[in-house]
Scaffold this motif. Sequence first.
Motif, PDB file in Angstrom:
ATOM      1  N   UNK A   9       0.819  -1.203   0.000  1.00  0.00           N
ATOM      2  CA  UNK A   9       0.000   0.000   0.000  1.00  0.00           C
ATOM      3  C   UNK A   9       0.857   1.259   0.000  1.00  0.00           C
ATOM      4  N   UNK A  10       2.154   1.143  -0.182  1.00  0.00           N
ATOM      5  CA  UNK A  10       3.034   2.296  -0.246  1.00  0.00           C
ATOM      6  C   UNK A  10       3.016   2.918  -1.642  1.00  0.00           C
ATOM      7  N   UNK A  11       3.114   4.247  -1.687  1.00  0.00           N
ATOM      8  CA  UNK A  11       3.354   4.937  -2.943  1.00  0.00           C
ATOM      9  C   UNK A  11       4.826   4.752  -3.281  1.00  0.00           C
ATOM     10  N   UNK A  12       5.131   4.271  -4.471  1.00  0.00           N
ATOM     11  CA  UNK A  12       6.514   4.044  -4.884  1.00  0.00           C
ATOM     12  C   UNK A  12       6.962   5.190  -5.786  1.00  0.00           C
ATOM     13  N   UNK A  23      21.077  12.029  -7.983  1.00  0.00           N
ATOM     14  CA  UNK A  23      19.880  11.293  -7.541  1.00  0.00           C
ATOM     15  C   UNK A  23      19.994  10.929  -6.063  1.00  0.00           C
ATOM     16  N   UNK A  24      21.151  10.433  -5.663  1.00  0.00           N
ATOM     17  CA  UNK A  24      21.340  10.026  -4.264  1.00  0.00           C
ATOM     18  C   UNK A  24      21.277  11.233  -3.338  1.00  0.00           C
ATOM     19  N   UNK A  25      21.890  12.343  -3.751  1.00  0.00           N
ATOM     20  CA  UNK A  25      21.826  13.557  -2.941  1.00  0.00           C
ATOM     21  C   UNK A  25      20.396  14.054  -2.814  1.00  0.00           C
ATOM     22  N   UNK A  26      19.633  13.918  -3.883  1.00  0.00           N
ATOM     23  CA  UNK A  26      18.256  14.392  -3.862  1.00  0.00           C
ATOM     24  C   UNK A  26      17.392  13.557  -2.922  1.00  0.00           C
ATOM     25  N   UNK A  27      17.570  12.239  -2.953  1.00  0.00           N
ATOM     26  CA  UNK A  27      16.775  11.391  -2.063  1.00  0.00           C
ATOM     27  C   UNK A  27      17.141  11.672  -0.598  1.00  0.00           C
ATOM     28  N   UNK A  51      14.159   3.425   0.182  1.00  0.00           N
ATOM     29  CA  UNK A  51      14.086   4.157   1.447  1.00  0.00           C
ATOM     30  C   UNK A  51      12.624   4.436   1.771  1.00  0.00           C
ATOM     31  N   UNK A  52      12.170   3.978   2.950  1.00  0.00           N
ATOM     32  CA  UNK A  52      10.806   4.228   3.398  1.00  0.00           C
ATOM     33  C   UNK A  52      10.738   5.599   4.077  1.00  0.00           C
ATOM     34  N   UNK A  53       9.626   6.278   3.855  1.00  0.00           N
ATOM     35  CA  UNK A  53       9.502   7.649   4.354  1.00  0.00           C
ATOM     36  C   UNK A  53       8.028   7.978   4.523  1.00  0.00           C
ATOM     37  N   UNK A  54       7.721   8.858   5.468  1.00  0.00           N
ATOM     38  CA  UNK A  54       6.347   9.302   5.683  1.00  0.00           C
ATOM     39  C   UNK A  54       6.179  10.674   5.027  1.00  0.00           C
ATOM     40  N   UNK A  55       5.494  10.705   3.891  1.00  0.00           N
ATOM     41  CA  UNK A  55       5.287  11.940   3.143  1.00  0.00           C
ATOM     42  C   UNK A  55       3.830  12.358   3.295  1.00  0.00           C
ATOM     43  N   UNK A  62       7.756   4.807  -0.584  1.00  0.00           N
ATOM     44  CA  UNK A  62       9.086   4.230  -0.757  1.00  0.00           C
ATOM     45  C   UNK A  62       9.783   4.958  -1.895  1.00  0.00           C
ATOM     46  N   UNK A  63      10.939   5.542  -1.611  1.00  0.00           N
ATOM     47  CA  UNK A  63      11.774   6.145  -2.650  1.00  0.00           C
ATOM     48  C   UNK A  63      12.779   5.110  -3.148  1.00  0.00           C
TER      49      UNK A  63
END
Length: 400
Positions: A9-12, A23-27, A51-55, A62-63
């Motif tokens: 159920x995560x937005x990917x 890209x890595x710096x941005x994430x 990388x899991x994150x609460x947005x 998930x990024x």
Amino acid sequence: MSNKAPRGIRLVITLVGRRNVGKSSLINAITGQAVAIVSNQPGTTTDPVAKHYELLPLGPVTFYDTAGLDDIGEVGELRVKAAQKILLRTDLALVVVGEDGITDYEKEIITRLRDLEIPFLVVFNKNDLCEPAAVDVDYCQDNKISYRKVSTLEQSCIGGLKDSIIELAPEEMKADPLLAGDLFEAGEWVVCVVPIDLSAPKGRLILPQVQVLRDILDNNGVGVTIKEHEIRKTLANLKSDPALVITDSQVVKKVAAEVDDRIPLTTFSTLFARYKGDLPRLFSGAQMIDSLEDGDAILIGEACSHHVEEDDIGRVKIPAWLKKYTGKDLEFEVFAGHDFPEDLERFKLVIHCGGCMLNRSEMVRRIKECNRRGVPITNYGVAISKVQGVLDRVIRPFNL
């Protein structure tokens, strides 16, 4: 909390671009954490990194940080393929552009994203070094592509980028997902039939059952969970008929025989066929079972890898039921996890699991790909109800 959200159920959100565009710096900037290795050395990121994150207000996401699209050599080509494979489970993509601007690499991935109907945003990174070239801005404007300018070094415009991600997210990810809550009213009984067999995990329920029970509670229903041999006693003890009975597909024939026809009945897997995919198309795909012939190849799609028990639903029970129902000598192949065959056309039918470990985008994309290549697709629960002779009753609550 975001790490505990079900993967399906995560937005990917996937970051794609050439090597060394940041890209890595941005994430790291978006999440506010050093989760991806950053280096001036091109090709630092090899395999996709999650990388899991609460947005908020979207909730858990998930990024994915991917290898550069211009990676070179034999291994580099494999990395690029791995990065592109991530797109098949992507809800939203960020095309990250560095000082060299938009090249053929970016244009190719933009075409790919549009073919896959994945919403995307071009992110001009390293804005502290230079503004994006006028030709690149014109390219985005001419092609109606949304874009943002950021600097991960100076941490500038990251908040605006997050706002754009939220705005671009698919509508179904912004709204509460529809599982079972529209099939009953607050205060009504919902009976869940959960058999405990060799395939049942020790000490817990499987994810679809857990999600349905939570959905019943969230919609103020009264959930009752029983084994299949307790149906008659349970229904007799209720003061009124339940608004809905939801059963595991493996015992749907037994349950249908014991639940009066006036009581709506469906299966967990059928609910997930709607929640994660396209129930009308999966229902249509099940009709193909009647047309199978000797030697036809059937693909069994499993969203997760698991230890195979002797009565495994996808590898043992469904093949046995289909052979018995059709009377044909059928061939079965299993593809587990995120693998899906490139030579899809050789299969007469795809029977997919409920997809509880996939996000909706990946499941819908698999259905669309089967449709595009002329291969019928259904899922476990719908197929089982078909061969057990109760499919019409199981889909009746959905008014198809």
